[in-house]
Design an enzyme around this catalytic site. Structure first.
Site, PDB file in Angstrom:
ATOM      1  NE  ARG A  86      -2.506   1.069   3.589  1.00  0.00           N
ATOM      2  CZ  ARG A  86      -3.214   0.868   4.699  1.00  0.00           C
ATOM      3  NH1 ARG A  86      -4.489   0.528   4.623  1.00  0.00           N
ATOM      4  NH2 ARG A  86      -2.658   0.998   5.882  1.00  0.00           N
ATOM      5  CE  LYS A 119      -2.030   4.632   6.965  1.00  0.00           C
ATOM      6  NZ  LYS A 119      -3.015   5.445   7.691  1.00  0.00           N
TER       7      LYS A 119
HETATM    8  N1  PMP Z   1      -9.094   4.728   7.314  1.00  0.00           N
HETATM    9  C1  PMP Z   1      -8.178   5.660   7.591  1.00  0.00           C
HETATM   10  C2  PMP Z   1      -8.429   7.050   7.183  1.00  0.00           C
HETATM   11  C3  PMP Z   1      -7.004   5.308   8.283  1.00  0.00           C
HETATM   12  O1  PMP Z   1      -6.091   6.225   8.556  1.00  0.00           O
HETATM   13  C4  PMP Z   1      -6.832   3.967   8.703  1.00  0.00           C
HETATM   14  C5  PMP Z   1      -5.652   3.556   9.542  1.00  0.00           C
HETATM   15  N2  PMP Z   1      -4.469   3.645   8.921  1.00  0.00           N
HETATM   16  C6  PMP Z   1      -7.807   3.025   8.360  1.00  0.00           C
HETATM   17  C7  PMP Z   1      -8.931   3.452   7.677  1.00  0.00           C
HETATM   18  C8  PMP Z   1      -7.630   1.573   8.716  1.00  0.00           C
HETATM   19  O2  PMP Z   1      -6.687   1.007   7.874  1.00  0.00           O
HETATM   20  P1  PMP Z   1      -5.771  -0.216   8.336  1.00  0.00           P
HETATM   21  O3  PMP Z   1      -6.693  -1.303   8.742  1.00  0.00           O
HETATM   22  O4  PMP Z   1      -4.985  -0.560   7.128  1.00  0.00           O
HETATM   23  O5  PMP Z   1      -4.941   0.274   9.455  1.00  0.00           O
END
Ligand code: PMP
Length: 288
Positions: free
Chosen positions: A50, A149
């Protein structure tokens, strides 16, 4: 603590980036939040995948290979004797001029911080969380795509402030069409008539790694999973609701905008996900 910066371990007191780094000046960069459990880095490949996708989307060339980044994450944990912890992997555009132009930034900075994690209180998982819908709309995919991200988290921070003002710690963010997108740092799920629903990735949700794990677990449990557009009405009338994220894991939601979800306590299936997610996280991953 030793922080990894561009291939070197630097003492945390001396770990620094330039004040001209566009990561600082403009939020120009990408990041990942990763967990280590029981001496293993959980879903490392998925996080690094990612990271590379986020970087590609903003035309940022990560100055290390996928394998080198994976090795560096594990190496930073090892160096800091982290067996259970939280890892922050950051790639900034690097130092440039005060202008916006990313072409002036010649050296992206790769930073890895492996630290212990401040776990959420146990009662959060036992009593459940109250959340509210906030006025700030999730970024439009044609503006800053929420799939990226990026270091620019102002959209989420504004929503978090609004949640805090309402006495809550998490928020439901709607997209520009009014459909549910996600929370400020977590994805959202509901259970209705034994079927699991989560907003589609096109809603403006991050491609959550915990989200993907929960979907896989549900399918293994022969629970039907669908990703339709969801409205607040769907959330209010859910039998169960929970949110997912690397740091939070699986957290039950028991109240949304003043409406009680289900019977007001964490749902049965939610409790099951909390446990099996923990088991999986403690038993798999890249060895440190
Ligand atoms: N949405 C957002 C905006 C986030 O910042 C995160 C955490 N990083 C998530 C969802 C959850 O993603 P993950 O399960 O990959 O941590």
């Amino acid at each position: 603590m030793k922080v990894f910066i561009n291939g070197k371990f630097v003492d945390e007191k001396k770990a620094a980036v330039s004040v001209f780094d566009h990561g600082l000046l403009y939020g120009d960069g990408v990041f990942e939040g990763i967990r280590a459990y029981n001496g293993r880095v959980f879903k490392l490949k998925e996080h690094v995948d990612r990271l590379f996708c986020s970087a590609k989307a903003i035309l940022l060339k990560i100055p290390m290979s996928h394998k080198a980044i994976c090795n560096a994450v594990v190496g930073t944990c090892r160096r800091n004797k982290i067996r259970n912890g939280y890892i922050r992997l950051v790639v900034t555009r690097g130092a440039g001029t005060l202008g916006l132009d990313p072409n002036r930034c010649k050296k992206p900075q790769v930073i890895i911080i492996a630290a212990t994690i401040q776990l959420y209180p146990k009662e959060l998982y036992e009593k459940g969380l109250e959340i509210v819908t906030v006025p700030t709309t999730r970024n439009h995919a044609n503006a800053v795509n929420p799939a990226i991200k990026s270091l620019n988290y102002l959209n989420n921070i504004l929503a978090k402030i609004e949640a805090n003002n309402a006495g809550c710690t998490e928020a439901i963010m709607l997209n520009s069409q009014g459909f549910v997108a996600e929370c400020t740092g977590d994805n959202v799920f509901i259970l209705k008539d034994n079927k699991l629903y989560t907003p589609p990735l096109s809603s403006g949700a991050l491609h959550g790694i915990t989200r993907a794990v929960v979907i896989d677990l549900a399918k293994e449990m022969k629970i039907e999973v669908a990703e339709p557009n969801l409205t607040r009405y769907d959330l209010f009338n859910a039998d169960e609701c929970f949110i997912t994220g690397t740091a939070a894991e699986v957290v039950p939601v028991v109240r949304i905008d003043g409406r009680t979800v289900g019977n007001g306590g964490p749902g049965k299936l939610t409790a099951k996900f909390i446990n099996i997610y923990k088991e999986l996280a403690n038993a798999t991953g890249e060895e440190i």
